[in-house]
Design a protein around this motif. Structure first.
Motif, PDB file in Angstrom:
ATOM      1  N   SER A  30      -8.814  -2.796  -8.105  1.00 47.33           N
ATOM      2  CA  SER A  30      -9.570  -3.270  -9.308  1.00 47.33           C
ATOM      3  C   SER A  30     -10.309  -4.508  -9.348  1.00 47.33           C
ATOM      4  O   SER A  30     -11.450  -4.357 -10.079  1.00 47.33           O
ATOM      5  CB  SER A  30      -8.262  -3.171 -10.359  1.00 47.33           C
ATOM      6  N   THR A  31      -9.962  -5.223  -8.555  1.00 45.33           N
ATOM      7  CA  THR A  31     -10.528  -6.566  -8.503  1.00 45.33           C
ATOM      8  C   THR A  31     -11.983  -6.220  -7.833  1.00 45.33           C
ATOM      9  O   THR A  31     -13.091  -7.041  -8.014  1.00 45.33           O
ATOM     10  CB  THR A  31      -9.757  -7.781  -7.842  1.00 45.33           C
ATOM     11  N   ASP A  83      -2.889  -8.299  -2.584  1.00 48.50           N
ATOM     12  CA  ASP A  83      -1.614  -8.021  -3.468  1.00 48.50           C
ATOM     13  C   ASP A  83      -0.727  -9.296  -3.364  1.00 48.50           C
ATOM     14  O   ASP A  83      -0.299  -9.569  -4.274  1.00 48.50           O
ATOM     15  CB  ASP A  83      -1.009  -6.843  -2.755  1.00 48.50           C
ATOM     16  N   LYS A  93      -2.159  -6.821   2.101  1.00 45.83           N
ATOM     17  CA  LYS A  93      -3.339  -5.882   1.352  1.00 45.83           C
ATOM     18  C   LYS A  93      -2.833  -4.549   1.922  1.00 45.83           C
ATOM     19  O   LYS A  93      -1.833  -4.152   2.568  1.00 45.83           O
ATOM     20  CB  LYS A  93      -4.708  -6.226   1.842  1.00 45.83           C
ATOM     21  N   GLY A  94      -3.355  -3.538   1.106  1.00 43.84           N
ATOM     22  CA  GLY A  94      -3.221  -2.206   1.322  1.00 43.84           C
ATOM     23  C   GLY A  94      -2.220  -1.611   0.065  1.00 43.84           C
ATOM     24  O   GLY A  94      -2.036  -0.401   0.224  1.00 43.84           O
ATOM     25  N   LYS A 120      -1.223 -13.291  -7.798  1.00 38.76           N
ATOM     26  CA  LYS A 120      -1.126 -12.904  -6.453  1.00 38.76           C
ATOM     27  C   LYS A 120      -1.061 -14.151  -5.812  1.00 38.76           C
ATOM     28  O   LYS A 120      -0.561 -13.718  -4.493  1.00 38.76           O
ATOM     29  CB  LYS A 120      -2.394 -12.160  -6.435  1.00 38.76           C
TER      30      LYS A 120
HETATM   31  C1  5RP Z   1      -6.363  -1.820  -1.610  1.00 44.51           C
HETATM   32  C2  5RP Z   1      -6.144  -3.540  -1.568  1.00 44.51           C
HETATM   33  C3  5RP Z   1      -6.298  -4.317  -2.785  1.00 44.51           C
HETATM   34  O1  5RP Z   1      -7.181  -5.311  -2.471  1.00 44.51           O
HETATM   35  C4  5RP Z   1      -4.777  -4.726  -3.357  1.00 44.51           C
HETATM   36  O2  5RP Z   1      -4.323  -3.656  -3.588  1.00 44.51           O
HETATM   37  C5  5RP Z   1      -5.436  -5.419  -4.780  1.00 44.51           C
HETATM   38  O3  5RP Z   1      -5.797  -4.348  -5.785  1.00 44.51           O
HETATM   39  P1  5RP Z   1      -6.172  -4.896  -7.103  1.00 44.51           P
HETATM   40  O4  5RP Z   1      -7.636  -5.852  -7.006  1.00 44.51           O
HETATM   41  O5  5RP Z   1      -6.348  -3.640  -7.708  1.00 44.51           O
HETATM   42  O6  5RP Z   1      -4.861  -5.681  -7.705  1.00 44.51           O
HETATM   43  O7  5RP Z   1      -5.697  -4.093  -0.594  1.00 44.51           O
HETATM   44  O8  5RP Z   1      -5.848  -1.690  -0.315  1.00 44.51           O
END
Ligand code: 5RP
Length: 218
Positions: A30-31, A83, A93-94, A120
Motif C-alpha cells: 500500500s505504501t 513491515d 519485508k514480504g 513500522k
Molecule cells: C510486500 C512488502 C511491503 O513493503 C510490506 O508488506 C509493507 O506493506 P504496506 O506498505 O502495505 O504496509 O514487503 O512484500
C-alpha cells in the motif's frame, strides 16, 4: 493523521530524491502504491522496474513504462515500504509476499529508500512474522528446519507467490542479529528468500509521522 496519510506523506517525500530521466525501482504494497501515484503525478521517470506483477500492472495503468531488469544495466533508486524497520535500517519485508523480487530489485539499485509510516519503526525486528518464500516440495523440510532454529513457521493460507512458491510466516522470533539470521535462513535448502533485508539494508528511511516526515540515513 491516519496511517494512510502518513504512508502518503512518506511517498511524497521519496519523489524528491529522484532526477528527471531516472529509471526507478518500485516496491509492492500500500505504501508503494502511494509512491506509484506520486511518481505518476511527477512524470519525470523514463521507466520503472517492478518488484511484483501487481506493481507492474499498477505502473502500466498509470502510464509508466515497465522495464525488464535484465535490460537495464544500472539504476539509481529503489523505493519500497516495509513491515518493520529498525534504527540500522534493517527491515522485515514480504507481508505482501513479494519479498524475492523485492530483494532482487533492491540488490540491483544503488540507493534503497524505505518509505514507512511511524508504526513500522521498531527497536528489535521480529514481532511481525518473518516471511520465507519456499519451493512447495520443500515445505515440510523447511518447516522442520526453521522450527529447530527456534521459530514457529506457519504456511500462509491460499497464497502463491509470483514465482509459483509458498510463503511460511515465522512467528515468535526476536531478531537481535538480523544479518546473521538472514544468512542462516539463506542456507536452508528449499527456502528461496527470507524477508530479512539486513545484509542489504535501506540507505535512507523516510518516516511519515503525526508530527511530519523524518529522514534517517544508514
Ligand atoms: C510486500 C512488502 C511491503 O513493503 C510490506 O508488506 C509493507 O506493506 P504496506 O506498505 O502495505 O504496509 O514487503 O512484500
Amino acid at each position: 493523521m491516519t496511517q494512510d496519510e502518513m504512508k502518503r506523506a512518506a511517498a511524497q517525500e521519496a519523489v524528491k530524491y529522484l532526477s528527471k530521466g531516472d529509471v526507478v525501482g518500485v516496491g509492492t504494497g500500500s505504501t508503494a502504491n502511494y509512491f506509484i501515484e506520486e511518481l505518476s503525478k511527477w512524470g519525470g521517470a523514463v521507466g520503472a522496474i517492478a518488484s511484483s506483477e501487481a506493481t507492474a500492472s499498477r505502473l502500466k495503468s498509470c502510464g509508466i513504462p515497465v522495464l525488464d531488469l535484465n535490460e537495464v544495466d544500472e539504476f539509481g533508486v529503489y523505493v519500497d515500504g516495509a513491515d518493520e524497520i529498525n534504527h540500522k535500517l534493517e527491515m522485515i519485508k514480504g507481508g505482501g509476499g513479494a519479498l524475492t523480487r523485492e530483494k532482487i530489485v533492491a540488490a540491483a539499485a544503488q540507493t534503497f529508500i524505505c518509505i514507512v509510516d511511524e508504526t513500522k519503526v521498531v527497536d528489535v525486528l521480529g514481532r511481525f512474522p518473518l516471511p520465507v518464500e519456499v519451493i512447495p516440495m520443500a515445505a515440510s523440510y523447511v518447516l522442520r528446519t526453521i522450527s529447530e532454529l527456534g521459530g514457529d513457521p506457519q504456511i500462509r493460507k491460499n497464497f502463491v507467490t509470483d514465482n509459483g512458491n509458498i510463503i511460511l510466516d515465522v512467528h515468535g522470533l526476536s531478531i537481535e542479529n538480523a544479518a546473521e539470521m538472514e544468512q542462516t535462513l539463506n542456507n536452508v535448502v528449499g527456502a528461496v528468500t527470507n524477508g530479512l533485508f539486513a545484509n542489504r539494508p535501506a540507505n535512507i528511511m523516510v518516516v511519515g509521522g503525526k508530527s511530519g516526515v523524518q529522514i534517517a540515513r544508514a
